[in-house]
Design a protein around this motif. Structure first.
Motif, PDB file in Angstrom:
ATOM      1  N   ARG B 680      -4.889  -5.119   3.374  1.00  0.00           N
ATOM      2  CA  ARG B 680      -5.468  -5.289   4.706  1.00  0.00           C
ATOM      3  C   ARG B 680      -4.418  -5.400   5.798  1.00  0.00           C
ATOM      4  O   ARG B 680      -4.738  -5.281   6.977  1.00  0.00           O
ATOM      5  N   TYR B 681      -3.212  -5.648   5.402  1.00  0.00           N
ATOM      6  CA  TYR B 681      -2.156  -5.806   6.392  1.00  0.00           C
ATOM      7  C   TYR B 681      -1.511  -4.466   6.740  1.00  0.00           C
ATOM      8  O   TYR B 681      -0.652  -4.397   7.598  1.00  0.00           O
ATOM      9  N   HIS B 682      -1.925  -3.387   6.075  1.00  0.00           N
ATOM     10  CA  HIS B 682      -1.148  -2.158   6.222  1.00  0.00           C
ATOM     11  C   HIS B 682      -1.134  -1.611   7.645  1.00  0.00           C
ATOM     12  O   HIS B 682      -0.235  -0.893   8.042  1.00  0.00           O
ATOM     13  N   THR B 683      -2.147  -1.999   8.473  1.00  0.00           N
ATOM     14  CA  THR B 683      -2.146  -1.472   9.847  1.00  0.00           C
ATOM     15  C   THR B 683      -1.083  -2.133  10.714  1.00  0.00           C
ATOM     16  O   THR B 683      -0.732  -1.630  11.767  1.00  0.00           O
ATOM     17  N   ARG B 684      -0.601  -3.290  10.288  1.00  0.00           N
ATOM     18  CA  ARG B 684       0.387  -3.981  11.110  1.00  0.00           C
ATOM     19  C   ARG B 684       1.726  -4.146  10.384  1.00  0.00           C
ATOM     20  O   ARG B 684       2.722  -4.513  11.000  1.00  0.00           O
ATOM     21  N   CYS B 685       1.719  -3.893   9.101  1.00  0.00           N
ATOM     22  CA  CYS B 685       2.897  -4.187   8.291  1.00  0.00           C
ATOM     23  C   CYS B 685       4.035  -3.205   8.583  1.00  0.00           C
ATOM     24  O   CYS B 685       3.836  -2.002   8.598  1.00  0.00           O
ATOM     25  N   PRO B 686       5.225  -3.719   8.835  1.00  0.00           N
ATOM     26  CA  PRO B 686       6.360  -2.823   9.112  1.00  0.00           C
ATOM     27  C   PRO B 686       6.878  -2.127   7.852  1.00  0.00           C
ATOM     28  O   PRO B 686       7.663  -1.196   7.946  1.00  0.00           O
ATOM     29  N   GLU B 687       6.435  -2.583   6.692  1.00  0.00           N
ATOM     30  CA  GLU B 687       6.914  -2.007   5.439  1.00  0.00           C
ATOM     31  C   GLU B 687       5.866  -1.122   4.785  1.00  0.00           C
ATOM     32  O   GLU B 687       6.050  -0.714   3.634  1.00  0.00           O
ATOM     33  N   ALA B 688       4.753  -0.910   5.471  1.00  0.00           N
ATOM     34  CA  ALA B 688       3.632  -0.242   4.820  1.00  0.00           C
ATOM     35  C   ALA B 688       4.012   1.164   4.346  1.00  0.00           C
ATOM     36  O   ALA B 688       4.736   1.893   5.025  1.00  0.00           O
ATOM     37  N   ARG B 689       3.553   1.497   3.164  1.00  0.00           N
ATOM     38  CA  ARG B 689       3.736   2.852   2.654  1.00  0.00           C
ATOM     39  C   ARG B 689       2.383   3.413   2.248  1.00  0.00           C
ATOM     40  O   ARG B 689       1.393   2.675   2.219  1.00  0.00           O
ATOM     41  N   ASP B 690       2.394   4.642   1.910  1.00  0.00           N
ATOM     42  CA  ASP B 690       1.163   5.356   1.629  1.00  0.00           C
ATOM     43  C   ASP B 690       0.230   4.605   0.675  1.00  0.00           C
ATOM     44  O   ASP B 690      -0.964   4.470   0.927  1.00  0.00           O
ATOM     45  N   HIS B 720       6.927  -0.955  -9.017  1.00  0.00           N
ATOM     46  CA  HIS B 720       5.620  -0.516  -8.538  1.00  0.00           C
ATOM     47  C   HIS B 720       5.740   0.863  -7.912  1.00  0.00           C
ATOM     48  O   HIS B 720       6.781   1.223  -7.368  1.00  0.00           O
ATOM     49  N   GLU B 721       4.675   1.575  -7.960  1.00  0.00           N
ATOM     50  CA  GLU B 721       4.634   2.916  -7.389  1.00  0.00           C
ATOM     51  C   GLU B 721       4.952   2.879  -5.883  1.00  0.00           C
ATOM     52  O   GLU B 721       5.385   3.856  -5.281  1.00  0.00           O
ATOM     53  N   TYR B 722       4.751   1.684  -5.275  1.00  0.00           N
ATOM     54  CA  TYR B 722       5.061   1.490  -3.866  1.00  0.00           C
ATOM     55  C   TYR B 722       6.446   2.016  -3.510  1.00  0.00           C
ATOM     56  O   TYR B 722       6.650   2.669  -2.497  1.00  0.00           O
ATOM     57  N   TRP B 723       7.406   1.726  -4.374  1.00  0.00           N
ATOM     58  CA  TRP B 723       8.796   2.017  -4.034  1.00  0.00           C
ATOM     59  C   TRP B 723       9.074   3.496  -3.932  1.00  0.00           C
ATOM     60  O   TRP B 723      10.068   3.904  -3.331  1.00  0.00           O
ATOM     61  N   THR B 724       8.207   4.299  -4.527  1.00  0.00           N
ATOM     62  CA  THR B 724       8.405   5.745  -4.404  1.00  0.00           C
ATOM     63  C   THR B 724       7.430   6.360  -3.410  1.00  0.00           C
ATOM     64  O   THR B 724       7.446   7.557  -3.168  1.00  0.00           O
ATOM     65  N   SER B 725       6.587   5.537  -2.861  1.00  0.00           N
ATOM     66  CA  SER B 725       5.560   6.037  -1.953  1.00  0.00           C
ATOM     67  C   SER B 725       6.151   6.315  -0.562  1.00  0.00           C
ATOM     68  O   SER B 725       7.211   5.810  -0.206  1.00  0.00           O
ATOM     69  N   GLU B 726       5.420   7.123   0.186  1.00  0.00           N
ATOM     70  CA  GLU B 726       5.889   7.546   1.518  1.00  0.00           C
ATOM     71  C   GLU B 726       5.608   6.459   2.563  1.00  0.00           C
ATOM     72  O   GLU B 726       4.534   5.868   2.564  1.00  0.00           O
ATOM     73  N   SER B 727       6.528   6.215   3.451  1.00  0.00           N
ATOM     74  CA  SER B 727       6.290   5.214   4.497  1.00  0.00           C
ATOM     75  C   SER B 727       5.255   5.730   5.501  1.00  0.00           C
ATOM     76  O   SER B 727       5.226   6.913   5.827  1.00  0.00           O
TER      77      SER B 727
END
Ligand code: SF4
Ligand code: SF4
Lengths: 331, 731
Positions: B680-690, B720-727
């Protein structure tokens, strides 16, 4: 569920409740109107079968039918607008009331309209000169008048302005001997006849001015008023758009509720002034033991009050953007 | 300006180009008890294009000072003295000499003001747009041009102008209203903006966001700003200079950083020390003893002498005139040179004991002996996957009778436990669901899913079908202390009868005299003496802090196991918060209870939890996103949202030590009826990835067993797959 649907549902439920209660009164209560009517008719020498037939015709309830079926038929005919047959006037109840209702509404709307605007103006002035002579005087007046029953006042007015000084007619709803129509003599006569009932409703309704006063004083202390002044808005904008508008809001539903209570009051008032409105017929129905007319008038008044309240509720959100019911600020 | 005024005020020698000069401004009120001075002979110069911070507690005269600039003291107060305004265009305006119509022009066009009460600063029945238009028309401006400006300012303040202008005031959140009010104050392009507690009613994250916006706005619109607040740490990084108001006069004025590091007045130092923050050791935070003087009593000598540890005879008779500390720093204290010894600060000397939140040095924390929650005990209160969903109604007129109402997921699957003598603090911004969660925890709000158990007994089951523990007992064991204590106390009952009620109800072995004794000793214990006097009072005769105490005692007398305290200190002045929190903790010891605190302020949360070995839980949009001990949450936050909360907490750090950029991409919290997918934080998170957009992160342990740190962010998981995901962060 949407709150509007709920409100409409509540209103319908109330109307249904009233119809059901009237049915139960007629049908089930010991010494109920139905047996009373049958006895009465039999005393007049009408045969029992004939009497039962007449009762069914007049009340829309067939005494022979089992209760559930009688109930369904009764509600059904009510919905179709058939309120039974008046015994005293020997006309359908709907017809009797239909001629009376406009007159009642006429008096009521005038009374409500005038009391609302008078109340707003006076209340606003009282708030403006808070603690001044006008404020103290009117507050005292409204408090005293608020506790005087309106019919006491109505009788006093009738005695003095009607009989003693003859300024207003003592009864009736339109001038005699004038052809009803859109002419000045007639209209003036009608207003003249309505004056006393309207005045007696007005004089006691000081409540509007008191609540307007309270509301205005509250609004005068609001932050937005201070900000508006600092922004340099003209005094007229502030007085109308800021103070008056916000002070009136809480009174809006109050107005509709007071229409409800005025309806109740009109029963006695119309009797006092022999003003042939719904209330007048209701009283006379009580006196004549004209049960169908009595129940019909009762139902009509209830429905009118319910509709007034419903309109108030549903339109309130139009004038106050914050209204909407329900849990809007749930967090 | 007269010759004399200059000479008795040479302290403003550092001001070269004043835009405002205030001389001997005094505000008097005639009151029943006598005449009171609520602003006492204040003189100050304000430099063009500076930001002057004015700090004062409630009742210090700060609002009077603010209103004085616009000659807008509310009746029946009267303002005397001299206020001169020097517009950019040259010339001089004698503000107090303006006629009514001149004043109407002057206000808002030259000096505008932003109040604290943004919630109530708009006419509730008119749209925001109308507010702008009527202001422009009232001042004879071209509406179309003015509205163009308004739109620009609104978007400068990170709002969607079209949407905002179309709204009614009540449709905007508190933070948005406050920003709209700022925009409204700027629409006539004033040169000076006076802000009176413009952020006080907002949560910290919003406060901090607005503060950083104010800096940008000031640059862009070439403003001079007077920023008035009770919260010293809040202004230090905003203001160029800070003036401290105490008892209706300035007692110290100086550059912000200097005031922070080398405050010369004992009061300023005490104020700094009393402020909860994230870095100073909690044991160093001290409330200021005593209370500020009554405006009716004229005090001879130094107004602080009744509370000052260094006061002597001289202070009682001789008014401490301004002493010059530095060219642009002066102080009203005879013995300012000794103040640093008498009122030592934690960061005096080398200043190495403290560090910024993200430095490697951990803050000092008492090591927990044995954590109660690891003693194999059963929790007192246990929440398991609790959900509270509301139906939100939207009012679009009669036509949409049959639209589906939207659901607000106020609480959406939260689990945690509270043990005996435990403290859990829930932090998060307004609208994140923390209050609803608190209510659900103490059985005041029925969860739409999940379980709330009291000592193993489902609370709502007990209510409906009865259980091993009767519902009545559960109700008694779970008490609540509200944010606004005035509402919690019955205003028609005296303190005594309010407090007697629980005793009568729960202790039938006490007789009338015992109850009285007990109440008296409790009142005395919380510092309300003489208690005989207090029990006869009605709630409105008590100060906010006193009401809060009575409400607290009342809750305690029920002998509860858990007390829910919803923002118990945020309505109090900063300097009173530590005292109140100490008191709460003391009562906790005395009555053996646990607390569930709710706060938007991480500094308060840290103070409470560090003193009690409690846990801090961070709530965002109905989800618990991180939980852990205070030193983990503050020193090593795993969730980016926790990091944002740390950023938002005002720190007593000098400019060089702080990070200015907001670690959030958006200021406003998303609409809770339509929370973002995935994290839920992805709209504001500076680290958000795909991946954050699609997958919802689980709570994972990210600390050791003792720290209880768990966080719901992919970044806490190594493979986690996060680390390879697109910002998905666009720059
Ligand atoms: S003048 Fe005296 S009383 Fe006042 S602050 Fe200084 S030392 Fe304290
Ligand atoms: S999961 Fe992704 S969006 Fe959510 S907090 Fe972590 S990094 Fe940010």
């Amino acid at each position: 569920m949407d709150w509007r649907v709920r409100r409409i549902g509540q209103a319908l439920f109330t109307v249904w409740g009233v119809i059901t209660i009237s049915f139960l009164l007629v049908r089930l209560m010991p010494g109920n109107p139905m047996s009373a009517m049958i006895v009465e008719l039999e005393e007049q020498g009408i045969s029992p079968t004939q009497a039962r037939y007449l009762v069914e015709l007049r009340l829309n309830i067939d005494p022979e039918e089992p209760i559930p079926i009688a109930y369904v038929n009764y509600v059904g005919s009510m919905i179709q607008g058939d309120l039974g047959h008046s015994m005293y006037y020997d006309r359908p109840v709907v017809e009797v009331l239909a001629t009376a209702l406009p007159w009642t509404l006429f008096v009521l709307s005038w009374a409500a309209f005038i009391s609302f605007f008078l109340g707003i103006t006076l209340g606003a002035l009282m708030a403006y000169w808070e603690g001044g002579r006008l404020d103290l005087g009117l507050t005292g007046y409204a408090t005293v008048m608020g506790s005087v029953p309106f019919y006491v006042l109505a009788i006093l007015l009738l005695v003095f302005l009607g009989y003693r000084y003859g300024i207003f007619p003592t009864g009736g709803r339109q001038p005699t001997g004038v052809e009803p129509g859109f002419n000045w003599t007639y209209i003036r006569g009608v207003i003249h006849h309505a004056a006393l009932p309207v005045i007696s409703m007005l004089v006691v309704s000081g409540a509007a001015s008191l609540s307007m006063r309270g509301n205005s004083i509250r609004v005068l202390g609001e932050d937005y008023l201070r900000v508006a002044r600092l922004r340099g808005l003209p005094d007229s904008t502030i007085a109308i758009q800021y103070v008056a508008r916000n002070a009136i809001l809480p009174m809006y539903t109050g107005l509709m509720i007071s229409i409800g209570s005025m309806f109740g009051g009109s029963i006695i008032l119309e009797e006092v002034f022999a003003y042939r409105g719904v209330g007048y017929y209701m009283m006379s129905a009580v006196n004549q033991r004209d049960y169908p007319l009595m129940l019909g008038a009762f139902t009509i008044i209830t429905i009118a009050v319910v509709i007034a309240l419903l309109i108030a509720d549903l339109t309130y959100s139009k004038i106050d953007p914050r209204a909407g019911g329900g849990k809007s600020e749930g967090l | 300006m007269t010759e004399q005024a200059v000479s008795n005020d040479d302290r403003d020698a550092s001001i070269t180009d004043p835009i405002l000069e205030v001389r001997n401004a005094t505000v008097k009120f005639g009151m029943d008890r006598g005449e009171s001075r609520v602003l006492d002979d204040v003189s100050i110069d304000i430099e063009r294009n500076e930001i002057l911070g004015v700090v004062g507690e409630s009742g210090s005269g700060k609002s009077m000072f603010a209103s004085a600039f616009l000659d807008a003291i509310v009746d029946p107060g009267t303002l005397s003295g001299e206020i001169s305004y020097y517009p950019d265009s040259g010339g001089e305006v004698d503000v107090l000499g303006l006629t009514k119509s001149e004043l109407n022009q002057f206000r808002w066009e030259e000096i505008a003001m932003v109040f604290q009460g943004a919630m109530s600063s708009f006419n509730p029945v008119r749209k925001i747009n109308t507010h702008f238009v009527e202001t422009l028309t009232a001042h004879g401006d071209t509406v179309s041009e003015g509205m163009e400006r308004a739109r620009t300012i609104l978007s400068d303040l990170y709002m969607d102008p079209e949407r905002v202008l179309r709204s009614y005031p009540h449709e905007l959140s508190g933070g948005m209203k406050q920003r709209v009010l700022i925009a409204l104050s700027l629409v006539l392009e004033p040169e000076v903006l006076v802000m009176d507690e413009p952020t006080a009613a907002l949560d910290l994250l919003m406060q901090r966001s607005i503060i950083s916006l104010i800096e940008d706005i000031k640059e862009k619109y070439d403003l001079t700003i007077v920023f008035i607040t009770h919260d010293l740490p809040l202004v230090v990084d905003l203001a160029d200079r800070i003036g401290v108001l105490y008892a209706f006069e300035f007692i110290e004025i100086g550059p912000a950083n200097e005031l922070l590091e080398e405050a010369a007045h004992p009061y300023t130092r005490a104020l700094l020390k009393s402020t909860p923050n994230l870095t100073a050791p909690v044991d160093e935070m001290r409330p200021i003893e005593g209370s500020a003087p009554d405006p009716v009593n004229e005090i001879s000598g130094c107004s602080y002498h009744s509370r000052c540890p260094m006061a002597d005879q001289r202070c009682e008779v001789e008014d401490p005139g301004p002493y010059i500390v530095d060219t642009d720093h002066d102080v009203h204290c005879h013995y300012w040179e000794e103040a640093s010894e008498a009122v030592p600060m934690p960061n005096d000397g080398s200043g190495t004991e403290t560090g910024s939140p993200d430095s490697d040095q951990p803050i000092s924390v008492q090591t927990p002996e044995t954590r109660p929650r690891w003693a194999g005990e059963n929790p007192v209160l246990s929440l398991d996957d609790v959900e509270v969903h509301f139906e939100a109604t939207q009012d679009e007129g009669l036509l949409n009778l049959f639209t589906d109402p939207e659901t607000v997921r106020a609480v959406d699957g939260i689990s945690f436990d509270i043990y005996e003598n435990d403290v859990v603090v829930l932090v998060g911004e307004s609208g994140c669901g923390k209050t609803t969660l608190g209510k659900a925890a103490v059985g005041l709000e029925r969860p739409t899913a999940g379980r709330v158990e009291y000592r193993g007994q489902d609370v709502w089951e007990a209510k409906e079908t009865g259980g091993d523990i009767p519902f009545e007992d559960i109700r008694q064991s779970l008490q609540i202390v509200h944010q606004d204590p005035g509402n919690a106390l019955n205003s028609y009952r005296k303190v005594f009868s309010s407090l007697e009620e629980p005793l009568v109800r729960w202790y039938d072995d006490l007789d009338g005299n015992d109850r009285r004794q007990r109440i008296l000793s409790m009142l005395k214990h919380v510092g309300m003496s003489p208690p005989e006097d207090y029990i006869e009072r009605y709630p409105h005769q008590l100060s906010g802090g006193e009401q809060q105490r009575v409400a607290l005692i009342r809750a305690m007398l029920m002998n509860p196991d858990v007390i829910l305290a919803d923002e118990p200190v945020s309505a109090l002045d900063v300097s009173l918060r530590v005292e109140m929190m100490d008191l709460m903790l003391e009562l906790q010891d005395m009555f053996d209870t646990s607390y569930l605190f709710i706060s938007h302020d991480l500094a308060n949360a840290r103070y409470i939890t560090e003193k009690t070995d409690g846990l801090i839980g961070v709530v965002y949009l109905g989800k618990l996103v991180e939980i852990g001990t205070p030193e983990r949450i503050i020193n090593d936050p795993q969730h980016p949202y926790t990091r944002a909360l740390c950023w938002a907490t005002p720190e007593l750090l000098t400019e060089t030590d702080r990070t200015d950029d907001s670690p959030m991409r958006k200021i406003d919290i998303p609409d809770p009826t339509d929370p973002p997918s995935g994290c839920r934080y992805h709209t504001r998170c500076p680290e958000a990835r795909d991946v954050c957009r699609e997958v919802e992160p689980e709570m994972v342990d990210s600390g050791t067993d003792e720290t209880h740190q768990r966080a719901a962010c992919f970044r806490a998981q190594e493979n986690h797959e996060y680390w390879t995901s697109e910002s998905i962060v666009e720059d």
